[in-house]
Each structure stands twice: as C-alpha cells, then as structure tokens.
Design an enzyme around this catalytic site. Structure first.
Site, PDB file in Angstrom:
ATOM      1  N   THR A  43       0.840  -1.198   0.000  1.00  0.00           N
ATOM      2  CA  THR A  43       0.000   0.000   0.000  1.00  0.00           C
ATOM      3  C   THR A  43       0.874   1.246   0.000  1.00  0.00           C
ATOM      4  OG1 THR A  43      -1.598  -1.202   1.353  1.00  0.00           O
ATOM      5  CG2 THR A  43      -1.805   1.191   1.320  1.00  0.00           C
ATOM      6  N   THR A 144       0.243  -8.976   5.385  1.00  0.00           N
ATOM      7  CA  THR A 144      -0.729  -8.710   4.314  1.00  0.00           C
ATOM      8  C   THR A 144      -1.383  -7.335   4.425  1.00  0.00           C
ATOM      9  OG1 THR A 144      -2.289  -9.990   5.634  1.00  0.00           O
ATOM     10  CG2 THR A 144      -1.263 -11.122   3.785  1.00  0.00           C
ATOM     11  N   GLY A 181     -14.230  11.964   6.916  1.00  0.00           N
ATOM     12  CA  GLY A 181     -13.161  11.585   7.851  1.00  0.00           C
ATOM     13  C   GLY A 181     -12.058  12.628   7.874  1.00  0.00           C
ATOM     14  N   VAL A 238     -22.355  10.760   8.941  1.00  0.00           N
ATOM     15  CA  VAL A 238     -22.667  10.559   7.527  1.00  0.00           C
ATOM     16  C   VAL A 238     -23.516   9.300   7.405  1.00  0.00           C
ATOM     17  CG1 VAL A 238     -21.675  10.035   5.265  1.00  0.00           C
ATOM     18  CG2 VAL A 238     -20.561  11.723   6.746  1.00  0.00           C
ATOM     19  N   HIS A 441      23.216  26.725  13.745  1.00  0.00           N
ATOM     20  CA  HIS A 441      22.497  27.991  13.600  1.00  0.00           C
ATOM     21  C   HIS A 441      22.726  28.555  12.208  1.00  0.00           C
ATOM     22  CE1 HIS A 441      20.735  31.844  14.563  1.00  0.00           C
ATOM     23  NE2 HIS A 441      21.788  32.422  13.994  1.00  0.00           N
TER      24      HIS A 441
HETATM   25  P1  FAD Z   1       0.907  -3.145   3.068  1.00  0.00           P
HETATM   26  O1  FAD Z   1       1.775  -2.023   2.692  1.00  0.00           O
HETATM   27  O2  FAD Z   1      -0.552  -2.961   2.980  1.00  0.00           O
HETATM   28  O3  FAD Z   1       1.370  -4.400   2.232  1.00  0.00           O
HETATM   29  C1  FAD Z   1       0.699  -5.615   2.251  1.00  0.00           C
HETATM   30  C2  FAD Z   1       0.927  -6.305   0.927  1.00  0.00           C
HETATM   31  O4  FAD Z   1       0.452  -7.627   1.015  1.00  0.00           O
HETATM   32  C3  FAD Z   1       0.176  -5.668  -0.232  1.00  0.00           C
HETATM   33  O5  FAD Z   1       1.066  -5.345  -1.267  1.00  0.00           O
HETATM   34  C4  FAD Z   1      -0.839  -6.709  -0.664  1.00  0.00           C
HETATM   35  O6  FAD Z   1      -1.057  -6.707  -2.058  1.00  0.00           O
HETATM   36  C5  FAD Z   1      -0.138  -7.996  -0.220  1.00  0.00           C
HETATM   37  N1  FAD Z   1      -1.050  -9.105   0.061  1.00  0.00           N
HETATM   38  C6  FAD Z   1      -2.147  -9.109   0.840  1.00  0.00           C
HETATM   39  N2  FAD Z   1      -2.684 -10.351   0.902  1.00  0.00           N
HETATM   40  C7  FAD Z   1      -1.885 -11.151   0.152  1.00  0.00           C
HETATM   41  C8  FAD Z   1      -1.906 -12.535  -0.160  1.00  0.00           C
HETATM   42  N3  FAD Z   1      -2.839 -13.346   0.345  1.00  0.00           N
HETATM   43  N4  FAD Z   1      -0.940 -13.010  -0.983  1.00  0.00           N
HETATM   44  C9  FAD Z   1       0.017 -12.186  -1.496  1.00  0.00           C
HETATM   45  N5  FAD Z   1       0.082 -10.879  -1.227  1.00  0.00           N
HETATM   46  C10 FAD Z   1      -0.856 -10.363  -0.404  1.00  0.00           C
HETATM   47  N6  FAD Z   1       2.142   5.316   6.559  1.00  0.00           N
HETATM   48  C11 FAD Z   1       3.208   6.041   6.927  1.00  0.00           C
HETATM   49  O7  FAD Z   1       3.971   5.610   7.798  1.00  0.00           O
HETATM   50  N7  FAD Z   1       3.480   7.250   6.352  1.00  0.00           N
HETATM   51  C12 FAD Z   1       2.682   7.783   5.405  1.00  0.00           C
HETATM   52  O8  FAD Z   1       2.956   8.875   4.909  1.00  0.00           O
HETATM   53  C13 FAD Z   1       1.545   7.047   4.995  1.00  0.00           C
HETATM   54  N8  FAD Z   1       0.732   7.521   4.044  1.00  0.00           N
HETATM   55  C14 FAD Z   1      -0.345   6.779   3.640  1.00  0.00           C
HETATM   56  C15 FAD Z   1      -1.188   7.297   2.667  1.00  0.00           C
HETATM   57  C16 FAD Z   1      -2.284   6.577   2.241  1.00  0.00           C
HETATM   58  C17 FAD Z   1      -3.171   7.153   1.167  1.00  0.00           C
HETATM   59  C18 FAD Z   1      -2.528   5.285   2.787  1.00  0.00           C
HETATM   60  C19 FAD Z   1      -3.688   4.470   2.313  1.00  0.00           C
HETATM   61  C20 FAD Z   1      -1.705   4.764   3.760  1.00  0.00           C
HETATM   62  C21 FAD Z   1      -0.610   5.508   4.208  1.00  0.00           C
HETATM   63  N9  FAD Z   1       0.240   5.041   5.210  1.00  0.00           N
HETATM   64  C22 FAD Z   1       1.308   5.791   5.611  1.00  0.00           C
HETATM   65  C23 FAD Z   1       0.024   3.741   5.854  1.00  0.00           C
HETATM   66  C24 FAD Z   1       0.974   2.694   5.255  1.00  0.00           C
HETATM   67  O9  FAD Z   1       0.746   2.602   3.871  1.00  0.00           O
HETATM   68  C25 FAD Z   1       0.773   1.352   5.919  1.00  0.00           C
HETATM   69  O10 FAD Z   1       0.861   1.488   7.319  1.00  0.00           O
HETATM   70  C26 FAD Z   1       1.834   0.355   5.455  1.00  0.00           C
HETATM   71  O11 FAD Z   1       1.785   0.209   4.061  1.00  0.00           O
HETATM   72  C27 FAD Z   1       1.641  -0.983   6.135  1.00  0.00           C
HETATM   73  O12 FAD Z   1       2.615  -1.877   5.673  1.00  0.00           O
HETATM   74  P2  FAD Z   1       2.347  -3.446   5.633  1.00  0.00           P
HETATM   75  O13 FAD Z   1       3.596  -4.037   5.099  1.00  0.00           O
HETATM   76  O14 FAD Z   1       1.823  -3.907   6.924  1.00  0.00           O
HETATM   77  O15 FAD Z   1       1.153  -3.642   4.597  1.00  0.00           O
HETATM   78  P1  NAD Z   2      -7.779   7.738  10.443  1.00  0.00           P
HETATM   79  O1  NAD Z   2      -8.064   6.752  11.485  1.00  0.00           O
HETATM   80  O2  NAD Z   2      -6.547   8.554  10.514  1.00  0.00           O
HETATM   81  O3  NAD Z   2      -8.973   8.771  10.335  1.00  0.00           O
HETATM   82  C1  NAD Z   2     -10.278   8.391  10.120  1.00  0.00           C
HETATM   83  C2  NAD Z   2     -11.178   9.528  10.555  1.00  0.00           C
HETATM   84  O4  NAD Z   2     -12.498   9.238  10.154  1.00  0.00           O
HETATM   85  C3  NAD Z   2     -11.203   9.726  12.063  1.00  0.00           C
HETATM   86  O5  NAD Z   2     -11.052  11.084  12.359  1.00  0.00           O
HETATM   87  C4  NAD Z   2     -12.569   9.203  12.469  1.00  0.00           C
HETATM   88  O6  NAD Z   2     -13.091   9.813  13.625  1.00  0.00           O
HETATM   89  C5  NAD Z   2     -13.366   9.550  11.220  1.00  0.00           C
HETATM   90  N1  NAD Z   2     -14.591   8.764  11.062  1.00  0.00           N
HETATM   91  C6  NAD Z   2     -14.789   7.463  11.347  1.00  0.00           C
HETATM   92  N2  NAD Z   2     -16.050   7.106  11.032  1.00  0.00           N
HETATM   93  C7  NAD Z   2     -16.648   8.226  10.530  1.00  0.00           C
HETATM   94  C8  NAD Z   2     -17.948   8.499  10.039  1.00  0.00           C
HETATM   95  N3  NAD Z   2     -18.873   7.561  10.000  1.00  0.00           N
HETATM   96  N4  NAD Z   2     -18.213   9.749   9.584  1.00  0.00           N
HETATM   97  C9  NAD Z   2     -17.255  10.711   9.613  1.00  0.00           C
HETATM   98  N5  NAD Z   2     -16.018  10.506  10.095  1.00  0.00           N
HETATM   99  C10 NAD Z   2     -15.728   9.279  10.541  1.00  0.00           C
HETATM  100  O7  NAD Z   2      -7.857   6.928   9.070  1.00  0.00           O
HETATM  101  P2  NAD Z   2      -7.479   7.348   7.600  1.00  0.00           P
HETATM  102  O8  NAD Z   2      -7.279   8.807   7.479  1.00  0.00           O
HETATM  103  O9  NAD Z   2      -8.486   6.667   6.740  1.00  0.00           O
HETATM  104  O10 NAD Z   2      -6.085   6.635   7.416  1.00  0.00           O
HETATM  105  C11 NAD Z   2      -5.984   5.200   7.549  1.00  0.00           C
HETATM  106  C12 NAD Z   2      -4.669   4.802   8.114  1.00  0.00           C
HETATM  107  O11 NAD Z   2      -3.623   5.103   7.208  1.00  0.00           O
HETATM  108  C13 NAD Z   2      -4.389   5.504   9.408  1.00  0.00           C
HETATM  109  O12 NAD Z   2      -4.268   4.552  10.413  1.00  0.00           O
HETATM  110  C14 NAD Z   2      -3.079   6.188   9.218  1.00  0.00           C
HETATM  111  O13 NAD Z   2      -2.165   5.876  10.236  1.00  0.00           O
HETATM  112  C15 NAD Z   2      -2.543   5.672   7.891  1.00  0.00           C
HETATM  113  N6  NAD Z   2      -2.035   6.840   7.165  1.00  0.00           N
HETATM  114  C16 NAD Z   2      -0.919   7.431   7.637  1.00  0.00           C
HETATM  115  C17 NAD Z   2      -0.431   8.555   7.019  1.00  0.00           C
HETATM  116  C18 NAD Z   2       0.792   9.209   7.549  1.00  0.00           C
HETATM  117  O14 NAD Z   2       1.468   8.592   8.357  1.00  0.00           O
HETATM  118  N7  NAD Z   2       1.119  10.419   7.131  1.00  0.00           N
HETATM  119  C19 NAD Z   2      -1.096   9.092   5.930  1.00  0.00           C
HETATM  120  C20 NAD Z   2      -2.253   8.476   5.497  1.00  0.00           C
HETATM  121  C21 NAD Z   2      -2.708   7.331   6.126  1.00  0.00           C
END
Ligand code: FAD
Ligand code: NAD
Length: 462
Positions: A43, A144, A181, A238, A441
C-alpha cells in the site's frame, strides 16, 4: 503442483514484508516473499505514503508559486497547472521505488513469487496466480497489510465516490470534493486538492479533527487549516453517499445533504486477512480483523508470525518495518527490539504535524506528573528566513527525572525534526540532554533545542 522449500515464507511485500525479507536474508535465511500485486512495496509505495507525498509536494509548489513567491519578490505571469504531468511525475516516483525493491530482492537472494498466498497448515503455503506452487517452510510471516474501511450507505463506484486510491489519481481538479473523515488521509489528500483549486468540505464524526492527537496541537492545526480554506463539519454522522451522473450527494443525520462532484471516503483502514487461510490453522482474529500476536510477533500457532497493519498498533509503514526486523531477528537470534513509545507519527500537511511518545491527555489519564516546554517557530531565525513561522515544538518530560515522555510539533519540517526526539526517547534522554546538545544555527532544529530548554529551565531566545 511443484513443491518448494524455504526457511521463511513472507506473505505480502509492503514495508513490513519486504524489509523483513531483506533482514532475514541478511541473517542467512532462505527467504521467499509472495506478492499478489504486480508491483512490490505494498500500500505504502503503490497507493499510500509515496504517491500521496509526491502530490503533496507538487501541490505545495503550486500553492507557493501562486501565493508565496510574491513575498520573496518573485513575480510569475501565466502560472498554470498541468495535472497530467503532475500525475505522471508521481507515477514515475512510485515506479522507481517499486522497481528498486525488485533490485533489492535480487541483491539479497530473496525468491519473489507473484501470486496470492494461502496458508494451508503450519509450514505450508499454497501459491496461486502467476506463479503456482506449494511452499514448505519452517516459518511463515503474515504481512498482508490493510484495506480501506467501508461505511454503510456510502456507495463506492471506484470513480466519483472513492477511497484514497481514486483521490491519488483524479483526472481533473474537482469543483467540490467532500471528504468523509478528518484523519490523516482526509487532511493530506484534502490539502492536495484544495491547493490545486477545489472547494473541499471535510465531514468528521468526532468533535475534533485528528482524534487522539495532542489537543493543543489539534486546536492550532484546526485554526491553520480553516485559514487555508478547508471547510470542516465536525460532530456529524454521515448516513450515505450516492451518485447520479456526475453529481454526488452526501447525506448526514440531522443535517442538510451536500452535493459535490467527488467524494473521498477516509474513515480508517482494517486488517487484510481475506482468503489467507487462517481457519486452516485455527488462528482467530479480533475485531476488526486484527491478528492477535505475542511479544515475539507469534500468532497462536508456533511458526506463524504476523506484523504491520494486520496486527494491533498504529497503521504506519515504519512501524511495520520495525516489527518486521524485530520479528525475524527474534526468529534467527532469539531476540529482537522494538520500542512502541518511540514510533513517530507525521501528518504531511502544511505545516506538518509530528508526534512521538505520550501526549498531555495520556499523561494526565495515567496520573504521571509532567512538565511541558514549548517554543514557537515565530522566534526562530531560520523559520523567519524561509517565511514559515506558524507552529511550535512542545516537549513533555517527567517532572521528577526530566526524562522525555513525549514530543509534539506543528510547523515546518516537523516530520524530520521529530526524529531527534524519537531518538531521545529511545536513548532515555532528558530535556537537559537535548538542551545542552549543540544545534546548528540558523536551523529549525534550534526550536527543538529551545523547547528542551523550556522544559528543563527556561528558553533563551524569547
Ligand atoms: P501493506 O503495505 O498494505 O502491504 C501488504 C501487501 O500484502 C500488499 O502489497 C498486498 O497486495 C499484499 N497481500 C495481501 N494479501 C496477500 C496474499 N494473500 N498473498 C500475497 N500478497 C498479499 N504510513 C506512513 O507511515 N506514512 C505515510 O505517509 C503514509 N501515508 C499513507 C497514505 C495513504 C493514502 C494510505 C492508504 C496509507 C498511508 N500510510 C502511511 C500507511 C501505510 O501505507 C501502511 O501502514 C503500510 O503500508 C503498512 O505496511 P504493511 O507491510 O503492513 O502492509
Ligand atoms: P484515520 O483513522 O486517521 O482517520 C479516520 C477519521 O475518520 C477519524 O477522524 C474518524 O473519527 C473519522 N470517522 C470514522 N467514522 C466516521 C464516520 N462515520 N463519519 C465521519 N467521520 C468518521 O484513518 P485514515 O485517514 O483513513 O487513514 C488510515 C490509516 O492510514 C491511518 O491509520 C493512518 O495511520 C494511515 N495513514 C498514515 C499517514 C501518515 O502517516 N502520514 C497518511 C495516510 C494514512
């Protein structure tokens, strides 16, 4: 079907899975990593951290060129937005990084299988998809990750009503984007599209944005985001989102519905365990799909481990990586290290928001006596020079021992500045340790030093 043997089979090649694979290979294991998507990196690299930060950077440049350059005496005529090129740049960044992982796998002798992995018993994984095989191994590591959490009534169509994945690739700037959210995704991607010209309305169920974060930081952030033009509706429930042609309607309990042209659902993510075969080994998940593990990341079944978004704790890429390294070191050496109090969290808005350790509310609840030292960026020479003075650093220390318990920053480069305080917590530093360490600095890091002085005795530059 062919049978292959490995010491360790990792399911998922996100930050948790691919870092575990590299560390385990470095420690001498015969490692295989299964990924069902074409690109490696999970992801985070494909549709999360990396593309979102690429767009945050590009959109911030656009905003600065439009609004800030003139303050530096730089005039621009005919400024325009080429969204297609901005998206192409983002895709290139993603491609470079995901193919980089394939190179790292090769360099470390890791077998990469393309397909879906399904556990079929202790030490047995069935691989289905492009590659097909039965994999036999001593240990299995589940990495995963997670998938978006749905919301009843919100009818996702993979286009106008979508998740972060769609919002990372809109073909045009929305006229009115409604974000459900006000968490990390909502604020980061809401900021991107606001900067590029959309009207953005953020709907949040809780009374505040970024629930769970330090209240003082949240208050300051809310003020700044409102000044930037983000519209918030807090404390609203919502009840649905539907589409009719190009128009979407979002309904809420007790509120007038809102019409818009795009909806971003960002109400959290949940562990991804679908079709993983947990039943075959008797692993039961906890709500909402979390795989329970012990301190060594082992599930209820010996030889099956789990890390990252699929287990408890913050869903962060670096948390998944730390867990992966600690898990495989535990398997090979018998011990691994992770300190959950020293894992930072960063929201990459402008200004950035970064936290590590405990916040004031958590310390009060735990009955821990603490002191807070705060210093504003406004009083820092570098912040003045770059014209980015909004925000502050707050360091929380134990009242008796002066040991750092938490740090909270809103301001320029907060995501990088927090690293010093995470290291401080890891090394059990006191505020005096940080205060008496030399900081260059003029640098933004001097705000951290001054906040440490404020926590220890008194700051000097204010
Ligand atoms: P993932 O990155 O989700 O990887 C899991 C992998 O497993 C996937 O590639 C999937 O395809 C694969 N997989 C699943 N099931 C199977 C299977 N059965 N067989 C084979 N492959 C499989 N976190 C941060 O720290 N900083 C950020 O700036 C940040 N920004 C984010 C922005 C967005 C829009 C989103 C959605 C998330 C963000 N996150 C951020 C969260 C971060 O992406 C996740 O916490 C992180 O990717 C988790 O890593 P993971 O390895 O546990 O899982
Ligand atoms: P989040 O948990 O950060 O925020 C979800 C928000 O939606 C919360 O404020 C919650 O109160 C609100 N919410 C829940 N149900 C709702 C409803 N029915 N109506 C309106 N609001 C509602 O989750 P996210 O923003 O979807 O991000 C998902 C995960 O991805 C997070 O755990 C975050 O750690 C990770 N992520 C991290 C980064 C980063 O590290 N910069 C960036 C993006 C995502």
């Amino acid at each position: 079907m062919e049978t292959k043997q490995h010491d360790l089979v990792i399911i998922g090649a996100g930050p948790g899975g691919y870092i575990s694979a590299i560390r385990a290979a470095q420690l001498g294991l015969n490692v295989a990593c299964i990924e069902m998507e074409k690109a490696l990196g999970g992801t985070c690299l494909r549709v999360g951290c990396i593309p979102s930060k690429a767009l945050l950077e590009s959109s911030e440049h656009f905003h600065e060129a439009q609004n800030e350059f003139k303050n530096h005496g730089i005039g621009i005529e005919g400024l325009s937005l080429n969204l297609k090129k901005m998206m192409k740049r983002k895709d290139t960044v993603v491609r470079q990084l995901t193919t980089g992982i394939a190179g790292l796998f090769k360099k470390n002798g890791i077998t990469h299988y393309m397909g879906k992995g399904r556990i079929d018993g202790p030490g047995k994984v069935i691989l289905e998809g492009k590659d097909e095989a039965t994999l036999e191994c001593k240990n299995i590591l589940i990495a995963t990750g997670s998938v978006f959490a749905p919301l009843p009534g919100v009818e996702l169509d993979g286009d106008r009503i979508g998740t972060s994945t769609e919002a990372l690739a809109y073909p045009e700037v929305p006229e009115h984007l409604v974000v459900i959210g006000a968490g990390v995704i909502g604020l980061e991607l809401g900021s991107v599209w606001k900067r590029l010209g959309a009207k953005v309305t953020v709907l949040e169920y809780m009374p505040n944005i970024l629930p769970g974060m330090d209240a003082e930081l949240v208050k300051h952030a809310t003020k700044i985001f409102k000044k930037q033009g983000l519209n918030f509706k807090l404390g609203v429930k919502v009840t649905g989102a539907t589409k009719d042609g190009d128009t979407c309607t979002v309904t809420m309990e007790g509120e007038e519905s809102i019409t818009c042209d795009r909806v971003l659902l960002a109400v959290g993510r949940r562990p991804n365990t679908e079709g993983l075969g947990l039943d075959s080994v008797g692993i039961e998940t906890e709500r909402p799909g979390i795989i329970p593990i012990n301190d060594h990341f082992q599930t209820s079944v010996p030889g099956i481990y789990a890390i990252g978004d699929v287990v408890r704790g913050p869903m962060l890429a670096h948390k998944a990586e730390e867990e992966g390294v600690a898990c495989v070191e535990g398997i090979v050496k018998g011990h691994g290290h992770i300190n959950y109090d020293a894992i930072p969290g960063v929201v990459y808005t402008h200004p950035e928001i970064a936290t590590v350790g405990k916040n004031e509310e958590q310390l009060k609840e735990a009955g821990i006596e603490y002191k807070a030292g705060t210093f504003p960026f406004m009083a820092n020479g570098r912040a003045k020079a770059i014209g980015d003075t909004d925000g502050f650093v707050k360091i929380l220390v134990d009242k008796t021992t002066d040991r750092i318990l938490g740090a909270h920053i809103i301001g320029p480069q907060a995501g990088d500045l927090i690293a010093e305080l995470a290291v401080g917590i890891e090394f059990k530093a006191s505020s005096e340790d940080i205060a008496r360490s030399s900081h260059a600095h003029p640098s933004l890091a001097e705000v951290v030093k001054e906040a440490a002085w404020a926590a220890y005795e008194s700051p000097m530059s204010i």
